[in-house]
Design a protein around this motif. Structure first.
Motif, PDB file in Angstrom:
ATOM      1  N   LEU A 148       0.858  -1.189  -0.090  1.00  0.00           N
ATOM      2  CA  LEU A 148       0.070   0.122   0.007  1.00  0.00           C
ATOM      3  C   LEU A 148       0.697   1.197  -0.040  1.00  0.00           C
ATOM      4  N   ASP A 149       1.748   1.159   0.736  1.00  0.00           N
ATOM      5  CA  ASP A 149       2.832   2.313   0.907  1.00  0.00           C
ATOM      6  C   ASP A 149       4.001   1.935   1.336  1.00  0.00           C
ATOM      7  N   LEU A 150       5.144   2.568   0.796  1.00  0.00           N
ATOM      8  CA  LEU A 150       6.649   2.385   1.475  1.00  0.00           C
ATOM      9  C   LEU A 150       7.515   3.490   1.148  1.00  0.00           C
ATOM     10  N   THR A 151       8.624   3.331   2.072  1.00  0.00           N
ATOM     11  CA  THR A 151       9.546   4.470   2.053  1.00  0.00           C
ATOM     12  C   THR A 151      10.849   3.677   2.126  1.00  0.00           C
ATOM     13  N   PHE A 152      11.611   3.911   1.101  1.00  0.00           N
ATOM     14  CA  PHE A 152      13.025   3.307   0.874  1.00  0.00           C
ATOM     15  C   PHE A 152      14.052   3.611   1.771  1.00  0.00           C
ATOM     16  N   GLY A 153      14.964   2.759   2.307  1.00  0.00           N
ATOM     17  CA  GLY A 153      15.875   3.023   3.128  1.00  0.00           C
ATOM     18  C   GLY A 153      17.101   3.432   2.234  1.00  0.00           C
ATOM     19  N   SER A 154      18.221   4.343   2.789  1.00  0.00           N
ATOM     20  CA  SER A 154      19.245   5.086   1.942  1.00  0.00           C
ATOM     21  C   SER A 154      20.162   4.070   1.293  1.00  0.00           C
ATOM     22  N   SER A 155      20.248   2.664   2.139  1.00  0.00           N
ATOM     23  CA  SER A 155      21.131   1.912   1.666  1.00  0.00           C
ATOM     24  C   SER A 155      20.315   0.435   1.079  1.00  0.00           C
ATOM     25  N   GLY A 156      19.301   0.533   0.873  1.00  0.00           N
ATOM     26  CA  GLY A 156      18.297  -0.511   0.544  1.00  0.00           C
ATOM     27  C   GLY A 156      17.375  -0.838   1.647  1.00  0.00           C
ATOM     28  N   GLY A 157      16.614  -1.900   1.266  1.00  0.00           N
ATOM     29  CA  GLY A 157      15.423  -2.275   2.189  1.00  0.00           C
ATOM     30  C   GLY A 157      14.525  -1.116   2.490  1.00  0.00           C
TER      31      GLY A 157
END
Length: 358
Positions: A148-157
């Motif tokens: 539904l929604d996501l926020t990526f990590g700066s180094s992946g994940g």
């Protein structure tokens, strides 16, 4: 146990009458609840009737053994008695399990929320690993997982990823995963080869319908904005993403997985209902007291529930002190062993608390 089963049978007959009354049929919410209760009780009543039939056959066979003189007939009766006694034991065990109080939300779809916790970039990477683990688990269980929604990590994940999971007993299977998941391993960003400990939180919420949780839409602020990330031509061009803010609680929910603003709004509203339900449930449990707090099924997202140790290929569930040494298989979605053990432990707790006996 028999008294409880008789009471269930009486309630089943009562619900059967209530469900055909004009006031129930004109009230969809009431009719839906009665229909669900009738269906749930029907399974128990059918099993109870079959059990009573076996008990009657045992009495008849016992009477034959007391009166019959013919050795061949007596031998046949003894064989039948052994078979009936075996059936009786199996049925009694099944009935005890049926009498365990069930979570009414087990059959619902659910919202799965994963967030990176302590550990910075490594926590976000681990949150991504957990998401892939649940994604594979859902595939194996024929459950449909939709982001539904996501926020990526700066180094992946992912710093945060929110999904809906639909299918048979989706919440009942995944509810034990709520809590803090801890990982011990050498991060990809570590130059000295040292093992670090990081964490991610998992929250599993039953997906609530409008009849379950009432929301005053005058208290909800709706904002729209351009969706971001992969998604085709509609990304950054149309105001399809939706943000809902529930002013009394301060809860904020976003959804951008659909090209349609209406569909994103509907999905965001479901997440909002589930989160409001979680808040109300926490208040209720606190009011009722600690005696209702289950070691297994508390669902408290602050509880440390599981550790994934990569150097030792070890996974430990701290609630039931269960350890396995097949971490790669677990990360491939093979978590059924934990779920079954947790379900068994919770049922044992409930049977003890409920005093389910003969």
């Amino acid at each position: 146990m028999l008294d409880k089963l008789e009471a269930i049978k009486e309630r089943f007959e009562e619900v059967g009458q209530l469900i055909i009354q004009p006031d129930a049929m004109s009230d969809m919410s009431k009719y839906t609840k009665l229909s669900k209760e009738y269906k749930d009780l029907e399974k128990v009543v059918e099993a109870y009737n079959a059990y009573k039939n076996v008990m009657e056959n045992i009495q008849s066979t016992k009477s034959i053994l007391e009166k019959e003189k013919d050795p061949d007939f007596r031998e046949m009766a003894k064989i039948e008695m052994d078979e009936l006694k075996e059936k009786q034991e199996t049925m009694e065990e099944d009935l005890r399990t049926m009498l365990i109080p069930k979570d009414p939300n087990d059959s619902k779809d659910c919202i799965l929320e994963i967030r990176g916790g302590t550990g910075g970039d490594e926590a976000a990477i681990f949150a991504g690993d957990l998401f892939r683990m649940y994604e594979r688990f859902c595939e194996k269980q024929n459950l449909k997982l939709t982001v539904l929604d996501l926020t990526f990590g700066s180094s992946g994940g992912y710093k945060e990823i929110i999904s809906s999971v639909s299918g048979t007993d989706a919440y009942g299977m995944l509810k034990y995963e709520s809590g803090v998941h801890r990982v011990q391993r050498v991060p990809a960003t570590e130059t000295q080869g040292r093992v670090h400990t990081s964490a991610a939180t998992v929250a599993v919420l039953p997906e609530m319908e409008e009849v379950d949780v009432q929301i005053d839409m005058n208290e909800v602020r709706k904002d729209t904005y351009c969706s971001s990330g992969p998604g085709g031509q509609s990304v950054n061009t149309t105001y399809s993403a939706v943000r809902l803010t529930h002013e009394p609680t301060g809860l904020v929910v976003t959804c951008q997985d659909q090209k349609s603003q209406i569909k994103n709004f509907e999905k965001a509203l479901k997440v909002l209902r589930s989160r409001i339900y979680e808040i109300e449930l926490a208040k209720h449990n606190e009011t009722v007291g600690a005696q209702r707090r289950s070691m297994v099924g508390s669902g408290d997202r602050s509880d440390k529930i599981r550790t994934y140790n990569y150097p030792q290929s070890r996974v430990t569930d701290h609630r039931i002190n269960r350890t396995v040494y097949n971490l790669p298989e677990v990360m491939e979605g093979n978590i059924e062993e934990f779920i079954q053990a947790l379900r068994f432990a919770e049922n044992a707790e409930k049977m003890q608390a409920g005093g389910i006996e003969d």
